[in-house]
Design a protein around this motif. Structure first.
Motif, PDB file in Angstrom:
ATOM      1  N   SER A 250       0.822  -1.218   0.000  1.00  0.00           N
ATOM      2  CA  SER A 250       0.000   0.000   0.000  1.00  0.00           C
ATOM      3  C   SER A 250       0.852   1.262   0.000  1.00  0.00           C
ATOM      4  CB  SER A 250      -0.936   0.004   1.220  1.00  0.00           C
ATOM      5  OG  SER A 250      -1.832  -1.080   1.170  1.00  0.00           O
ATOM      6  N   ALA A 251       2.049   1.164   0.608  1.00  0.00           N
ATOM      7  CA  ALA A 251       2.967   2.307   0.622  1.00  0.00           C
ATOM      8  C   ALA A 251       3.735   2.441  -0.694  1.00  0.00           C
ATOM      9  CB  ALA A 251       3.950   2.180   1.777  1.00  0.00           C
ATOM     10  N   ARG A 252       3.441   1.547  -1.639  1.00  0.00           N
ATOM     11  CA  ARG A 252       4.065   1.556  -2.975  1.00  0.00           C
ATOM     12  C   ARG A 252       5.584   1.399  -2.907  1.00  0.00           C
ATOM     13  NH1 ARG A 252       0.493   6.153  -6.277  1.00  0.00           N
ATOM     14  NH2 ARG A 252      -1.534   5.141  -5.911  1.00  0.00           N
ATOM     15  N   ILE A 253       6.003   0.560  -1.979  1.00  0.00           N
ATOM     16  CA  ILE A 253       7.429   0.239  -1.849  1.00  0.00           C
ATOM     17  C   ILE A 253       7.672  -1.111  -2.523  1.00  0.00           C
ATOM     18  CG2 ILE A 253       9.301  -0.260  -0.240  1.00  0.00           C
ATOM     19  CD1 ILE A 253       7.848   1.494   1.821  1.00  0.00           C
ATOM     20  N   PRO A 254       8.558  -1.187  -3.503  1.00  0.00           N
ATOM     21  CA  PRO A 254       8.870  -2.487  -4.116  1.00  0.00           C
ATOM     22  C   PRO A 254       9.372  -3.470  -3.061  1.00  0.00           C
ATOM     23  CG  PRO A 254       9.780  -0.696  -5.427  1.00  0.00           C
ATOM     24  CD  PRO A 254       9.303  -0.086  -4.146  1.00  0.00           C
ATOM     25  N   HIS A 255       8.961  -4.740  -3.171  1.00  0.00           N
ATOM     26  CA  HIS A 255       9.313  -5.717  -2.144  1.00  0.00           C
ATOM     27  C   HIS A 255       9.401  -7.110  -2.739  1.00  0.00           C
ATOM     28  CE1 HIS A 255       5.178  -7.307  -1.945  1.00  0.00           C
ATOM     29  NE2 HIS A 255       4.804  -6.055  -2.135  1.00  0.00           N
ATOM     30  N   SER A 256       9.894  -8.033  -1.925  1.00  0.00           N
ATOM     31  CA  SER A 256      10.130  -9.410  -2.374  1.00  0.00           C
ATOM     32  C   SER A 256       8.878 -10.256  -2.391  1.00  0.00           C
ATOM     33  CB  SER A 256      11.147 -10.080  -1.442  1.00  0.00           C
ATOM     34  OG  SER A 256      10.592 -10.230  -0.142  1.00  0.00           O
ATOM     35  N   GLY A 257       7.854  -9.837  -1.655  1.00  0.00           N
ATOM     36  CA  GLY A 257       6.766 -10.746  -1.362  1.00  0.00           C
ATOM     37  C   GLY A 257       7.180 -11.744  -0.300  1.00  0.00           C
ATOM     38  N   PHE A 258       6.290 -12.682   0.000  1.00  0.00           N
ATOM     39  CA  PHE A 258       6.518 -13.679   1.043  1.00  0.00           C
ATOM     40  C   PHE A 258       7.660 -14.611   0.648  1.00  0.00           C
ATOM     41  CE2 PHE A 258       5.738 -17.834   2.941  1.00  0.00           C
ATOM     42  CZ  PHE A 258       5.459 -17.519   4.261  1.00  0.00           C
ATOM     43  N   VAL A 259       8.624 -14.804   1.580  1.00  0.00           N
ATOM     44  CA  VAL A 259       9.765 -15.701   1.347  1.00  0.00           C
ATOM     45  C   VAL A 259       9.844 -16.679   2.519  1.00  0.00           C
ATOM     46  CG1 VAL A 259      12.253 -15.886   0.998  1.00  0.00           C
ATOM     47  CG2 VAL A 259      11.017 -13.900   0.090  1.00  0.00           C
ATOM     48  N   ASP A 260       9.901 -17.971   2.205  1.00  0.00           N
ATOM     49  CA  ASP A 260      10.022 -18.999   3.236  1.00  0.00           C
ATOM     50  C   ASP A 260      11.492 -19.357   3.422  1.00  0.00           C
ATOM     51  OD1 ASP A 260       9.909 -21.147   4.932  1.00  0.00           O
ATOM     52  OD2 ASP A 260       8.563 -22.355   3.691  1.00  0.00           O
ATOM     53  N   ARG A 261      12.081 -18.964   4.549  1.00  0.00           N
ATOM     54  CA  ARG A 261      13.462 -19.292   4.866  1.00  0.00           C
ATOM     55  C   ARG A 261      13.563 -20.534   5.760  1.00  0.00           C
ATOM     56  NH1 ARG A 261      16.060 -17.160   0.786  1.00  0.00           N
ATOM     57  NH2 ARG A 261      16.233 -14.887   0.787  1.00  0.00           N
ATOM     58  N   HIS A 262      12.474 -21.231   5.962  1.00  0.00           N
ATOM     59  CA  HIS A 262      12.375 -22.453   6.750  1.00  0.00           C
ATOM     60  C   HIS A 262      12.482 -22.170   8.246  1.00  0.00           C
ATOM     61  CE1 HIS A 262      12.276 -26.616   7.805  1.00  0.00           C
ATOM     62  NE2 HIS A 262      13.522 -26.651   8.227  1.00  0.00           N
ATOM     63  N   TYR A 263      13.523 -21.495   8.688  1.00  0.00           N
ATOM     64  CA  TYR A 263      13.687 -21.200  10.113  1.00  0.00           C
ATOM     65  C   TYR A 263      12.852 -19.986  10.522  1.00  0.00           C
ATOM     66  CZ  TYR A 263      17.517 -24.241   8.944  1.00  0.00           C
ATOM     67  OH  TYR A 263      18.251 -25.296   8.458  1.00  0.00           O
ATOM     68  N   PHE A 264      12.454 -19.177   9.562  1.00  0.00           N
ATOM     69  CA  PHE A 264      11.543 -18.051   9.744  1.00  0.00           C
ATOM     70  C   PHE A 264      10.974 -17.685   8.378  1.00  0.00           C
ATOM     71  CE2 PHE A 264      16.028 -16.791   9.989  1.00  0.00           C
ATOM     72  CZ  PHE A 264      16.179 -16.008   8.851  1.00  0.00           C
ATOM     73  N   ARG A 265       9.936 -16.865   8.355  1.00  0.00           N
ATOM     74  CA  ARG A 265       9.346 -16.373   7.111  1.00  0.00           C
ATOM     75  C   ARG A 265       9.689 -14.894   6.974  1.00  0.00           C
ATOM     76  NH1 ARG A 265       8.975 -21.609   7.513  1.00  0.00           N
ATOM     77  NH2 ARG A 265       7.044 -22.452   8.359  1.00  0.00           N
ATOM     78  N   SER A 266       9.877 -14.428   5.755  1.00  0.00           N
ATOM     79  CA  SER A 266      10.471 -13.107   5.557  1.00  0.00           C
ATOM     80  C   SER A 266       9.808 -12.293   4.455  1.00  0.00           C
ATOM     81  CB  SER A 266      11.965 -13.253   5.219  1.00  0.00           C
ATOM     82  OG  SER A 266      12.673 -13.838   6.277  1.00  0.00           O
ATOM     83  N   LEU A 267      10.065 -11.006   4.539  1.00  0.00           N
ATOM     84  CA  LEU A 267       9.738 -10.026   3.511  1.00  0.00           C
ATOM     85  C   LEU A 267      10.925  -9.088   3.408  1.00  0.00           C
ATOM     86  CD1 LEU A 267       7.768  -8.185   1.748  1.00  0.00           C
ATOM     87  CD2 LEU A 267       7.189  -7.074   3.911  1.00  0.00           C
ATOM     88  N   TYR A 268      11.365  -8.762   2.188  1.00  0.00           N
ATOM     89  CA  TYR A 268      12.509  -7.874   1.976  1.00  0.00           C
ATOM     90  C   TYR A 268      12.080  -6.649   1.173  1.00  0.00           C
ATOM     91  CZ  TYR A 268      15.232 -12.074   3.098  1.00  0.00           C
ATOM     92  OH  TYR A 268      15.752 -13.183   3.710  1.00  0.00           O
ATOM     93  N   PHE A 269      12.650  -5.496   1.531  1.00  0.00           N
ATOM     94  CA  PHE A 269      12.448  -4.286   0.731  1.00  0.00           C
ATOM     95  C   PHE A 269      13.567  -3.296   1.050  1.00  0.00           C
ATOM     96  CE2 PHE A 269      10.266  -3.575   4.715  1.00  0.00           C
ATOM     97  CZ  PHE A 269      10.507  -2.244   5.019  1.00  0.00           C
ATOM     98  N   ARG A 270      13.782  -2.360   0.151  1.00  0.00           N
ATOM     99  CA  ARG A 270      14.779  -1.303   0.373  1.00  0.00           C
ATOM    100  C   ARG A 270      14.078   0.001   0.705  1.00  0.00           C
ATOM    101  NH1 ARG A 270      19.924  -2.822  -0.746  1.00  0.00           N
ATOM    102  NH2 ARG A 270      20.144  -4.716  -2.022  1.00  0.00           N
ATOM    103  N   GLU A 271      14.577   0.666   1.761  1.00  0.00           N
ATOM    104  CA  GLU A 271      14.064   2.004   2.059  1.00  0.00           C
ATOM    105  C   GLU A 271      14.674   2.976   1.041  1.00  0.00           C
ATOM    106  OE1 GLU A 271      16.119   4.612   3.699  1.00  0.00           O
ATOM    107  OE2 GLU A 271      17.673   3.261   2.972  1.00  0.00           O
ATOM    108  N   PRO A 272      14.217   4.237   0.988  1.00  0.00           N
ATOM    109  CA  PRO A 272      14.598   5.121  -0.119  1.00  0.00           C
ATOM    110  C   PRO A 272      16.093   5.400  -0.271  1.00  0.00           C
ATOM    111  CG  PRO A 272      12.649   5.968   0.970  1.00  0.00           C
ATOM    112  CD  PRO A 272      13.140   4.833   1.809  1.00  0.00           C
ATOM    113  N   ASN A 273      16.872   5.273   0.804  1.00  0.00           N
ATOM    114  CA  ASN A 273      18.320   5.455   0.690  1.00  0.00           C
ATOM    115  C   ASN A 273      19.043   4.167   0.296  1.00  0.00           C
ATOM    116  OD1 ASN A 273      19.389   8.233   1.241  1.00  0.00           O
ATOM    117  ND2 ASN A 273      18.029   8.043   3.016  1.00  0.00           N
ATOM    118  N   GLY A 274      18.281   3.136  -0.057  1.00  0.00           N
ATOM    119  CA  GLY A 274      18.866   1.925  -0.609  1.00  0.00           C
ATOM    120  C   GLY A 274      19.270   0.865   0.393  1.00  0.00           C
TER     121      GLY A 274
END
Length: 325
Positions: A250-274
């Motif tokens: 909703s914040a229009r930030i590009p992101h990885s979507g749901f990622v299963d790392r097995h030991y935890f579940r994750s989402l990745y994105f870069r803030e505006p300074n990279g």
């Protein structure tokens, strides 16, 4: 939806054996998982933490054997803190660093806490921070088989320092998207630069802070060995993570979507300074596929890589990690 503090920090090493020696023998952390980079299975991913690998205590390293040295600069995670019980523990560590010939500074005050900055053998910038007067997120429990006495042992991750040329876009993501609040500030040790601003979330305290430093005198960092790849923040569970995915979308930030790392579940994105942020769930945890008494001894692979074990092991340089147990 509330971030609960730091989950883990991931950095880069060029030599897994030397990295293992430093973080277990010198810093006294427990290797709780010996795995591979899920995006490049030809190299190790090592996880160091407290006795159980509790969320908020985890420092991880991707091995990139040909990595050049890190060139420090802007748009970076410029320091990683680790918590110790009290001010007396810092005095122990200062003497230990001198005895072990670890590059370190003097003990100084940062944001009302005593701290001790040091560098590992690859220049990885770290700060030990005292929990003497801390109120907030609980620390972990140092491993009782560590070479460091448990009373002085590292209890988990403290504040991470972000260094950027322009604070406003990063502050917008921290406060308006992730729910951090400004809590404090303290002087920069670089002449002519503005104060470093402290942002906090959840229960607050050393385990839930981001320190934002503005530097107008630096080039952009060139990430290499001894540099920090990303910081992950804790979310409760998978259901909440999916709510965060909707919020980031909703914040229009590009992101990885749901990622299963097995030991935890994750989402990745870069803030505006990279700078790369991750949101990671507290579970399932590192003891899902290994007995608690034998964490980190063998190569652990998530189920979706298990059928490739023979090929993966053939590409990896042997790394004996049983010596830490």
């Amino acid at each position: 939806m509330q971030i609960k503090g730091q989950h883990h920090v991931s950095s880069i090493t060029a030599k897994a054996p030397d990295n293992f020696d430093f973080y277990t023998d010198i810093l006294g952390l427990r290797l709780v998982k010996k795995s591979v980079n899920q995006d490049d299975t030809s190299v190790y991913h090592l996880f160091y933490a407290d006795e159980r690998g509790n969320p908020g205590t985890d420092l991880t390293f991707f091995e990139i054997p040909m990595a050049g040295r890190n060139h420090a600069g802007n748009n970076s995670i410029s320091a990683v803190s680790m918590r110790v019980k009290n001010d007396a523990a810092l005095s122990y560590w200062k003497q230990r660093f001198e005895d072990k010939h670890v590059d370190h500074d003097d003990i100084i005050d940062r944001a009302g806490r005593q701290t001790l900055a040091f560098r590992d053998h690859e220049g990885h910038r770290m700060i030990l921070v005292s929990d003497e007067h801390n109120h907030g997120v609980e620390g972990g429990t140092p491993w009782d088989k560590s070479p460091v006495p448990q009373e002085y042992g590292i209890r988990g991750l403290g504040p991470v320092t972000l260094t950027v040329p322009d604070a406003a876009p990063t502050v917008n993501v921290l406060t308006n998207v992730l729910g951090f609040e400004q809590a404090d500030s303290y002087p920069s040790n670089i002449s002519g630069q503005p104060d470093i601003v402290v942002y906090t979330n959840g229960e607050g305290g050393t385990g839930a802070e981001v320190h934002l430093e503005v530097r107008t005198d630096l080039p952009r960092e060139r990430l290499g060995r001894g540099g920090v790849h990303h910081v992950a923040f804790r979310v409760e569970d998978e259901d909440e993570l999916r709510e965060w995915i909707d919020r980031i979308q909703s914040a229009r930030i590009p992101h990885s979507g749901f990622v299963d790392r097995h030991y935890f579940r994750s989402l990745y994105f870069r803030e505006p300074n990279g700078i790369l942020f991750e949101l990671a769930t507290d579970g399932p945890g590192f003891d899902t596929d290994e007995d608690l008494d034998h964490l980190g001894e063998a190569l652990s692979l998530p189920p979706f890589l298990e059928d490739q074990r023979e090929q993966i092991e053939a590409k990896l340089q042997p790394l004996d990690t049983k010596t830490s147990h």
